[in-house]
Scaffold this motif. Sequence first.
Motif, PDB file in Angstrom:
ATOM      1  N   SER A   1      28.561 -10.848  -6.763  1.00  0.00           N
ATOM      2  CA  SER A   1      27.566 -10.758  -6.500  1.00  0.00           C
ATOM      3  C   SER A   1      26.957 -11.283  -8.048  1.00  0.00           C
TER       4      SER A   1
ATOM      5  N   ASN B   1      25.156  -1.078 -10.294  1.00  0.00           N
ATOM      6  CA  ASN B   1      24.498  -1.195  -9.264  1.00  0.00           C
ATOM      7  C   ASN B   1      24.109   0.114  -8.254  1.00  0.00           C
TER       8      ASN B   1
ATOM      9  N   VAL C   1      31.804  -4.236  -2.223  1.00  0.00           N
ATOM     10  CA  VAL C   1      30.655  -3.662  -1.331  1.00  0.00           C
ATOM     11  C   VAL C   1      31.337  -3.202  -0.673  1.00  0.00           C
TER      12      VAL C   1
ATOM     13  N   VAL D   1      30.353 -10.652  -0.752  1.00  0.00           N
ATOM     14  CA  VAL D   1      29.311  -9.721  -0.679  1.00  0.00           C
ATOM     15  C   VAL D   1      27.791 -10.993  -0.569  1.00  0.00           C
ATOM     16  N   GLY D   2      28.964 -12.376  -0.774  1.00  0.00           N
ATOM     17  CA  GLY D   2      27.783 -13.447  -0.473  1.00  0.00           C
ATOM     18  C   GLY D   2      27.558 -13.789   0.474  1.00  0.00           C
TER      19      GLY D   2
ATOM     20  N   THR E   1      25.248 -11.131   2.273  1.00  0.00           N
ATOM     21  CA  THR E   1      23.826 -12.171   1.947  1.00  0.00           C
ATOM     22  C   THR E   1      23.647 -13.226   3.004  1.00  0.00           C
TER      23      THR E   1
ATOM     24  N   VAL F   1      24.300  -4.790   0.811  1.00  0.00           N
ATOM     25  CA  VAL F   1      24.892  -6.102   0.059  1.00  0.00           C
ATOM     26  C   VAL F   1      24.228  -4.502  -1.373  1.00  0.00           C
ATOM     27  N   TYR F   2      24.508  -6.011  -2.486  1.00  0.00           N
ATOM     28  CA  TYR F   2      24.277  -4.790  -3.832  1.00  0.00           C
ATOM     29  C   TYR F   2      22.822  -5.192  -4.025  1.00  0.00           C
TER      30      TYR F   2
ATOM     31  N   ASP G   1      21.987  -8.720  -5.423  1.00  0.00           N
ATOM     32  CA  ASP G   1      22.294  -9.958  -4.194  1.00  0.00           C
ATOM     33  C   ASP G   1      20.804 -10.276  -3.462  1.00  0.00           C
TER      34      ASP G   1
END
Length: 323
Positions: A84, A156, A191, A234-235, A238, A251-252, A255
Amino acid sequence: MQNEESIIMKKKTVSILLMAAMALSLAACGFSNSTDSSSKSSSKAESTSASSASSEAESASRAESTADGEVFDDTTVTVFAAKSLNSVMETLISEYNRTQPNVKLVGSYDSSGTLMTQIEEGASCDVFFSAAAKQMDQLEEENLLVEGTRHNIVNNQVCVVTYEGNNTEVTGLEDLNKASSIALADGSVPVGKYTREALVNAGILEKADDVSAITTQQVSEALSGVEINECANVGAVTSAVAEGSNEVGTVYYSDTYGLEDRLKVLQVVPYDLTGNVIYPAAQVVNKEANETEQAAAEDFVEFLTSDEAAAIFRNYYFDTEVE
């Protein structure tokens, strides 16, 4: 006879006077030489003193330059950072290189759990920037961090998101069971862990001693059997939502930066449910690194705590209010 004696006396007197005059002349010369020598010695001492003072001033100036604003020689610093942080780190590196052009910072991005394991297994790393305290705590317990270099950098927030244009019925955590599919990071990914924590505190999941141990299957069952795409970081979550592969995901907030035209935030989950989402950074013990590399690594961690870095973090939707 008297004339001879008179002449002799006159000669003696003249001789005495001549001797006296010579003595006075020699004394005067001696005084002059002594004065010149003393003057030269004094001048030499003053010159030496001035030279010494100048040298000391130059040394002090160099010391001040080294202690404040030292430019490192060519070196490479390897940074392991949570996925992230990928986008913001590239901007931070560019900003750091404005004052440290000789330090090549190489970023490696993945889930904090994966990066932690790599460090434990001996991967060459100088700086670890985690998306959670858990992984940093473990490395600290194993004496793999340089003492005194750990800092909490940013906070975050977890978000429930969908892809732009989707008319989902989901509004947030409370009705995730209405989704046709969910992209969710596994429990070892920060996450994913924070999402599970929020679901527990919202009364959707049962309490557990370690929420990261709650399986994806258990989450699915608690959400009426909804299909869950378990993601490694997390990518991946996303991308799965932005591309429309899954209806919603967690997600954050950071992101969503740069994806405003592809992602729609349904809910920013409050800290009351997730707890603080602290990102700590620290220098890693790297026995292969030379002194310059180690010094540059420590300096980069310090840079991450600066006002300049904080401004960049805020631009990428991070919360810089940390304890």
